[in-house]
Design a protein around this motif. Sequence first.
Motif, mmCIF file in Angstrom:
data_model
loop_
_atom_site.group_PDB
_atom_site.id
_atom_site.type_symbol
_atom_site.label_atom_id
_atom_site.label_comp_id
_atom_site.label_asym_id
_atom_site.label_seq_id
_atom_site.Cartn_x
_atom_site.Cartn_y
_atom_site.Cartn_z
ATOM 1 N N VAL A 58 0.836 -1.212 0.000
ATOM 2 C CA VAL A 58 0.000 0.000 0.000
ATOM 3 C C VAL A 58 0.860 1.247 0.000
ATOM 4 O O VAL A 58 0.657 2.176 -0.805
ATOM 5 N N PHE A 59 1.854 1.294 0.873
ATOM 6 C CA PHE A 59 2.657 2.508 0.971
ATOM 7 C C PHE A 59 3.708 2.576 -0.139
ATOM 8 O O PHE A 59 4.195 3.666 -0.453
ATOM 9 N N GLY A 60 4.044 1.450 -0.736
ATOM 10 C CA GLY A 60 4.866 1.516 -1.936
ATOM 11 C C GLY A 60 4.124 2.185 -3.081
ATOM 12 O O GLY A 60 4.689 3.005 -3.811
ATOM 13 N N LEU A 61 2.844 1.845 -3.228
ATOM 14 C CA LEU A 61 2.030 2.495 -4.248
ATOM 15 C C LEU A 61 1.812 3.966 -3.920
ATOM 16 O O LEU A 61 1.803 4.818 -4.815
ATOM 17 N N PHE A 62 1.664 4.268 -2.633
ATOM 18 C CA PHE A 62 1.520 5.673 -2.234
ATOM 19 C C PHE A 62 2.775 6.471 -2.607
ATOM 20 O O PHE A 62 2.679 7.600 -3.101
ATOM 21 N N ALA A 63 3.953 5.878 -2.371
ATOM 22 C CA ALA A 63 5.193 6.559 -2.736
ATOM 23 C C ALA A 63 5.260 6.792 -4.239
ATOM 24 O O ALA A 63 5.748 7.839 -4.698
ATOM 25 N N PHE A 64 4.768 5.832 -5.026
ATOM 26 C CA PHE A 64 4.756 6.005 -6.481
ATOM 27 C C PHE A 64 3.856 7.164 -6.882
ATOM 28 O O PHE A 64 4.221 7.990 -7.730
ATOM 29 N N ILE A 65 2.677 7.245 -6.277
ATOM 30 C CA ILE A 65 1.744 8.325 -6.616
ATOM 31 C C ILE A 65 2.326 9.677 -6.205
ATOM 32 O O ILE A 65 2.214 10.667 -6.937
ATOM 33 N N VAL A 66 2.950 9.724 -5.022
ATOM 34 C CA VAL A 66 3.575 10.970 -4.574
ATOM 35 C C VAL A 66 4.683 11.381 -5.540
ATOM 36 O O VAL A 66 4.802 12.555 -5.918
ATOM 37 N N GLY A 67 5.509 10.416 -5.950
ATOM 38 C CA GLY A 67 6.580 10.728 -6.884
ATOM 39 C C GLY A 67 6.054 11.217 -8.219
ATOM 40 O O GLY A 67 6.603 12.171 -8.799
ATOM 41 N N PHE A 68 4.982 10.608 -8.704
ATOM 42 C CA PHE A 68 4.374 11.026 -9.963
ATOM 43 C C PHE A 68 3.845 12.461 -9.856
ATOM 44 O O PHE A 68 4.084 13.296 -10.738
ATOM 45 N N THR A 69 3.144 12.753 -8.760
ATOM 46 C CA THR A 69 2.585 14.091 -8.582
ATOM 47 C C THR A 69 3.688 15.124 -8.371
ATOM 48 O O THR A 69 3.614 16.248 -8.887
ATOM 49 N N PHE A 70 4.714 14.749 -7.622
ATOM 50 C CA PHE A 70 5.839 15.664 -7.391
ATOM 51 C C PHE A 70 6.534 16.009 -8.704
ATOM 52 O O PHE A 70 6.954 17.156 -8.908
ATOM 53 N N THR A 71 6.646 15.042 -9.601
ATOM 54 C CA THR A 71 7.268 15.292 -10.901
ATOM 55 C C THR A 71 6.473 16.315 -11.699
ATOM 56 O O THR A 71 7.051 17.200 -12.342
ATOM 57 N N ILE A 72 5.147 16.210 -11.652
ATOM 58 C CA ILE A 72 4.305 17.190 -12.352
ATOM 59 C C ILE A 72 4.547 18.589 -11.787
ATOM 60 O O ILE A 72 4.747 19.561 -12.536
ATOM 61 N N ALA A 73 4.531 18.703 -10.450
ATOM 62 C CA ALA A 73 4.715 20.013 -9.819
ATOM 63 C C ALA A 73 6.105 20.569 -10.106
ATOM 64 O O ALA A 73 6.266 21.771 -10.381
ATOM 65 N N LEU A 74 7.126 19.712 -10.066
ATOM 66 C CA LEU A 74 8.494 20.180 -10.303
ATOM 67 C C LEU A 74 8.688 20.600 -11.757
ATOM 68 O O LEU A 74 9.391 21.585 -12.038
ATOM 69 N N ASP A 75 8.063 19.888 -12.690
ATOM 70 C CA ASP A 75 8.153 20.275 -14.104
ATOM 71 C C ASP A 75 7.537 21.651 -14.331
ATOM 72 O O ASP A 75 8.084 22.476 -15.093
ATOM 73 N N ARG A 76 6.405 21.903 -13.690
ATOM 74 C CA ARG A 76 5.769 23.219 -13.837
ATOM 75 C C ARG A 76 6.643 24.312 -13.220
ATOM 76 O O ARG A 76 6.748 25.419 -13.763
ATOM 77 N N PHE A 77 7.292 24.007 -12.095
ATOM 78 C CA PHE A 77 8.193 24.985 -11.470
ATOM 79 C C PHE A 77 9.368 25.285 -12.383
ATOM 80 O O PHE A 77 9.758 26.450 -12.561
ATOM 81 N N ASP A 78 9.968 24.244 -12.960
ATOM 82 C CA ASP A 78 11.092 24.444 -13.874
ATOM 83 C C ASP A 78 10.672 25.252 -15.098
ATOM 84 O O ASP A 78 11.442 26.085 -15.599
ATOM 85 N N THR A 79 9.447 24.996 -15.580
ATOM 86 C CA THR A 79 8.949 25.771 -16.722
ATOM 87 C C THR A 79 8.858 27.249 -16.382
ATOM 88 O O THR A 79 9.279 28.112 -17.173
ATOM 89 N N ARG A 80 8.323 27.560 -15.211
ATOM 90 C CA ARG A 80 8.219 28.964 -14.798
ATOM 91 C C ARG A 80 9.602 29.593 -14.634
ATOM 92 O O ARG A 80 9.806 30.766 -14.980
ATOM 93 N N ARG A 81 10.547 28.823 -14.116
ATOM 94 C CA ARG A 81 11.903 29.348 -13.916
ATOM 95 C C ARG A 81 12.579 29.644 -15.257
ATOM 96 O O ARG A 81 13.226 30.679 -15.419
ATOM 97 N N VAL A 82 12.427 28.744 -16.221
ATOM 98 C CA VAL A 82 13.043 28.932 -17.536
ATOM 99 C C VAL A 82 12.414 30.117 -18.265
ATOM 100 O O VAL A 82 13.113 30.895 -18.932
ATOM 101 N N ILE A 83 11.099 30.272 -18.139
ATOM 102 C CA ILE A 83 10.424 31.359 -18.848
ATOM 103 C C ILE A 83 10.895 32.717 -18.347
ATOM 104 O O ILE A 83 10.966 33.686 -19.121
#
Length: 274
Positions: A58-83
């Motif tokens: 259960v918590f392995g899957l939770f870590a996967f979901i957190v990592g997936f969501t964190f990647t989305i948020a970090l990509d958007r942050f990097d996009t704002r920084r580059v712009i």
Amino acid sequence: MNLLPKLPLWLDGIILVLCCLLSSEVGQWLHRKVSAWRPDKREEQGRLDMEGFIIGSVFGLFAFIVGFTFTIALDRFDTRRVIVSEEANAIETSFDRAEILDDAQRFPLQIAIRNYAHTRISPLGTWDAEKQAQLERSQHLREQLWNVTRNSVLPYRGTDLGVSVAESVADVLNVGRRRELAGTAHIPDRVMDALILYLITSSALLGYLTASQPYRLRAASSLLFVLMALAIVLILDLDRPRGGSILVPQTALENTIADLDKAVLPARPAQPLR
């Protein structure tokens, strides 16, 4: 639907921890009810192995979901920084190309570019009426900048110089719009809702499976709830470009504006906003 309202991040963290603790208590209560109704007669070692397998999965899957969501948020942050860097480069390029024009066309255009650049430094902290007014002024100056550009390149129309100056200013305006759109882009509500619901469900399951365990094990699960809540708060922080504590550096724009302010341009009275 957003299950977590736009509250301060520390309050969001407290709410998540309390939800986890409450869910765990519900799971423990449910375990006691089920055990009283249907006692588990399996061997203790086999039962513990199965419970450990379920918790790990259960918590392995939770870590996967957190990592997936964190990647989305970090990509958007990097996009704002580059712009931000792209906009600083576009403003500097357009200002330098305007230097080639004759003074009658150069001065109005460079003044308009510099005035517009001063409104492009993103304010820090939470979004309020003052910062909204700055954004509206920036949008007004964007229209004004294009009008000045059109008048400045009119004597050079059909020439490579006119096209080059017009294209550089168009790049400034385009990257400005992209940056504003990037500042309003967030992780989809369904993704965040699924993450929060999974967190609450996992907490209830952990409480159910550890209800018969020693108190120290159940107390340690409380620390786990805090860590999971911190992970989600970090994602929320990255996903709030206008109100989080992880903000995009404005150094590139600040340095560009400082260079533009060094240019000697004739004084020009500010035109009232319409």
